[in-house]
Design a protein around this motif. Structure first.
Motif, PDB file in Angstrom:
ATOM      1  N   GLY A 147       0.871  -1.209  -0.097  1.00 22.28           N
ATOM      2  CA  GLY A 147      -0.002   0.189   0.080  1.00 22.28           C
ATOM      3  C   GLY A 147       0.896   1.071   0.222  1.00 22.28           C
ATOM      4  N   LYS A 148       1.891   1.255   0.975  1.00 21.50           N
ATOM      5  CA  LYS A 148       2.574   2.391   0.900  1.00 21.50           C
ATOM      6  C   LYS A 148       3.391   2.714  -0.354  1.00 21.50           C
ATOM      7  CE  LYS A 148       5.779   4.722   4.494  1.00 21.50           C
ATOM      8  NZ  LYS A 148       6.935   4.379   4.756  1.00 21.50           N
ATOM      9  N   THR A 149       4.122   1.631  -0.860  1.00 21.48           N
ATOM     10  CA  THR A 149       4.581   1.730  -2.177  1.00 21.48           C
ATOM     11  C   THR A 149       3.958   2.526  -3.199  1.00 21.48           C
ATOM     12  OG1 THR A 149       5.934  -0.100  -1.501  1.00 21.48           O
ATOM     13  CG2 THR A 149       6.276   0.467  -3.753  1.00 21.48           C
ATOM     14  N   LEU A 150       2.609   1.942  -3.296  1.00 22.51           N
ATOM     15  CA  LEU A 150       1.811   2.537  -4.257  1.00 22.51           C
ATOM     16  C   LEU A 150       1.292   3.624  -4.005  1.00 22.51           C
ATOM     17  CD1 LEU A 150       0.122  -0.942  -5.198  1.00 22.51           C
ATOM     18  CD2 LEU A 150       1.630   0.344  -6.927  1.00 22.51           C
ATOM     19  N   GLY A 151       1.343   4.276  -2.611  1.00 23.79           N
ATOM     20  CA  GLY A 151       0.923   5.471  -2.273  1.00 23.79           C
ATOM     21  C   GLY A 151      -0.569   5.651  -2.657  1.00 23.79           C
ATOM     22  N   GLY A 152      -1.243   4.490  -2.404  1.00 16.94           N
ATOM     23  CA  GLY A 152      -2.836   4.608  -2.565  1.00 16.94           C
ATOM     24  C   GLY A 152      -3.701   4.345  -1.398  1.00 16.94           C
ATOM     25  N   PRO A 153      -4.609   3.377  -1.532  1.00 17.22           N
ATOM     26  CA  PRO A 153      -5.669   2.982  -0.410  1.00 17.22           C
ATOM     27  C   PRO A 153      -4.844   2.004   0.339  1.00 17.22           C
ATOM     28  CG  PRO A 153      -6.035   1.731  -2.392  1.00 17.22           C
ATOM     29  CD  PRO A 153      -5.076   2.831  -2.981  1.00 17.22           C
ATOM     30  N   ARG A 154      -5.552   1.720   1.491  1.00 15.57           N
ATOM     31  CA  ARG A 154      -5.314   0.641   2.363  1.00 15.57           C
ATOM     32  C   ARG A 154      -5.488  -0.907   1.464  1.00 15.57           C
ATOM     33  NH1 ARG A 154      -7.649   0.198   8.348  1.00 15.57           N
ATOM     34  NH2 ARG A 154      -5.874  -1.340   8.674  1.00 15.57           N
ATOM     35  N   ILE A 155      -4.543  -1.686   1.502  1.00 11.80           N
ATOM     36  CA  ILE A 155      -4.662  -3.041   0.736  1.00 11.80           C
ATOM     37  C   ILE A 155      -4.918  -4.211   1.592  1.00 11.80           C
ATOM     38  CG2 ILE A 155      -3.913  -4.333  -1.027  1.00 11.80           C
ATOM     39  CD1 ILE A 155      -2.414  -1.796  -2.349  1.00 11.80           C
ATOM     40  N   PHE A 156      -5.760  -4.832   1.648  1.00  9.42           N
ATOM     41  CA  PHE A 156      -5.792  -6.255   2.463  1.00  9.42           C
ATOM     42  C   PHE A 156      -5.950  -7.291   1.390  1.00  9.42           C
ATOM     43  CE2 PHE A 156      -7.494  -3.642   5.463  1.00  9.42           C
ATOM     44  CZ  PHE A 156      -6.989  -3.835   6.805  1.00  9.42           C
ATOM     45  N   ILE A 157      -5.412  -8.493   1.688  1.00 13.89           N
ATOM     46  CA  ILE A 157      -5.105  -9.547   0.804  1.00 13.89           C
ATOM     47  C   ILE A 157      -6.125 -10.944   1.303  1.00 13.89           C
ATOM     48  CG2 ILE A 157      -3.851 -11.287  -0.516  1.00 13.89           C
ATOM     49  CD1 ILE A 157      -1.690  -9.121  -0.757  1.00 13.89           C
TER      50      ILE A 157
END
Ligand SMILES: Cc1ncc(COP(=O)(O)O)c(C=O)c1O
Length: 349
Positions: free
Chosen positions: A41-51
């Motif tokens: 998420g941080k690397t893409l600078g976008g939303p929170r990501i859950f898997i």
């Protein structure tokens, strides 16, 4: 007492009741975890990501088929008199890998007709093909298209019948029992729904790689539970024709068999083939980049045939600014990583 009655008739409870009525055999580890991917998420600078980690479902490296075979083989064992199974797919098929492991565990003889997707397929015992053989499946490599594969399956079934066996022909071009595969993803959606509620996570979208049953099942679960977020499916196979119609048909059939009125319609289906590239089983630069990105930020492995392409869609959407920083997206990881070993040359490492 009143609370118990109310709970007993909640949509989630109705859904579990409908699923619990189906024959089922235990094969995997459920519920699968729902893990946050903070470095991605941080690397893409976008939303929170859950898997949603269906890659950790167990049974010879896990994946979406573990859930599916709990229902499909549960049905075959408990409701039919079949005594062996025939299946056909690509040489690196996850379906056949997990079926091989399931059949080993359940002591069911398995015959696989595996079609070459790339010229090098089947030359070396590697990836999923290695696991098929290791688990004791009888494998025939087919150097030809679907029609030739189908003919070989029919011939194999005929031969087995003359030997007094009663083979069950699993998928391999037929639409037999697709709703049972989809039911497994109604189950997955219910599981995810509970995890989101328990942890107070509000999802804004769910992404997954799917050409039919995974997405169709998730759609039934989402619609029945009145989920407010869309499901985005990334098609990496392409069967041709009106794919939206196929998703709706499978979803409706699943609803009918489960006795649930979810009402999945065409407008619920979001599917794209924009990440397929040159074709099924052919890696794409975006897919390979997504695989490396996830491996190097989270230590989680996707594959070049299915999940890498699905993740590439999510990455592209985030880079395009489709999701804000205060939003949350979920990626359903459907497995496939053993194919990495057969695609090592494509990774450009
Ligand atoms: C790893 C992986 N992900 C996703 C899928 C898509 O499954 P379906 O098309 O049944 O939804 C497959 C199908 O084989 C798969 O192997």
């Amino acid at each position: 007492m009143r609370i118990t009655m109310k709970h007993a008739t909640s949509p989630l409870n109705q859904l579990w009741t409908a699923l619990n009525r189906l024959p089922r055999v235990a094969l995997g580890q459920f519920p699968t975890p729902l893990d946050e991917a903070p470095r991605l998420g941080k690397t893409l600078g976008g939303p929170r990501i859950f898997i949603k980690r269906d890659d950790l479902s167990g049974l010879a490296f896990g994946g979406n088929k573990t859930r599916m075979f709990e229902y499909v083989l549960g049905y075959v064992i408990q409701k039919t008199k079949h005594d062996c199974i025939i299946a056909g797919a690509g040489v690196q098929s996850n379906y056949c890998r997990q079926l091989s492991a399931a059949c080993a565990k359940l002591n069911i003889p398995l015959h696989l007709m595996l079609r070459k997707v790339r010229p090098q397929d089947g030359r070396k015992l590697e990836g999923s093909y290695l696991i098929d053989v290791l688990c004791g499946a009888k494998v025939e490599i087919i150097d030809g298209d679907w029609t030739i594969q189908r003919k070989r399956i029919v011939a194999c079934a005929k031969k087995l019948r003359t030997e007094g066996r009663n083979p069950y022909i699993a998928r391999a071009g037929s639409n037999q029992h697709l709703w049972l595969y989809a039911a497994a993803y109604v189950h997955c959606f219910a599981e995810l729904w509970e995890q989101l509620a328990e942890r107070g996570i509000q999802a804004d979208a769910l992404y997954m790689t799917s050409s039919d049953t995974t997405q169709a099942g998730a759609l039934v679960g989402a619609k029945f539970l009145k989920a407010k977020f869309p499901i985005y499916g990334i098609d990496t196979v392409i069967f041709g024709g009106d794919s939206v119609k196929v998703f709706v048909q499978i979803a409706r059939d699943t609803e009918k068999h489960l006795g649930l009125k979810a009402g999945v319609g065409r407008s619920d289906v979001h599917t794209t083939d924009a990440f397929l590239g040159a074709g099924y089983g052919q890696p794409t630069p975006e897919g390979l980049e997504a695989i490396k990105l996830l491996a190097r930020t989270e230590g989680i492995l996707c594959d070049p045939v299915y999940t890498g392409k699905g993740l590439a869609c999510l990455v592209a959407d985030i880079r395009k600014g489709k999701w804000r920083k205060d939003q949350t997206v979920i990626f359903l990881h459907t497995g496939g990583a053993p194919a990495l070993f057969a695609y090592a040359d494509s990774l450009g490492l």
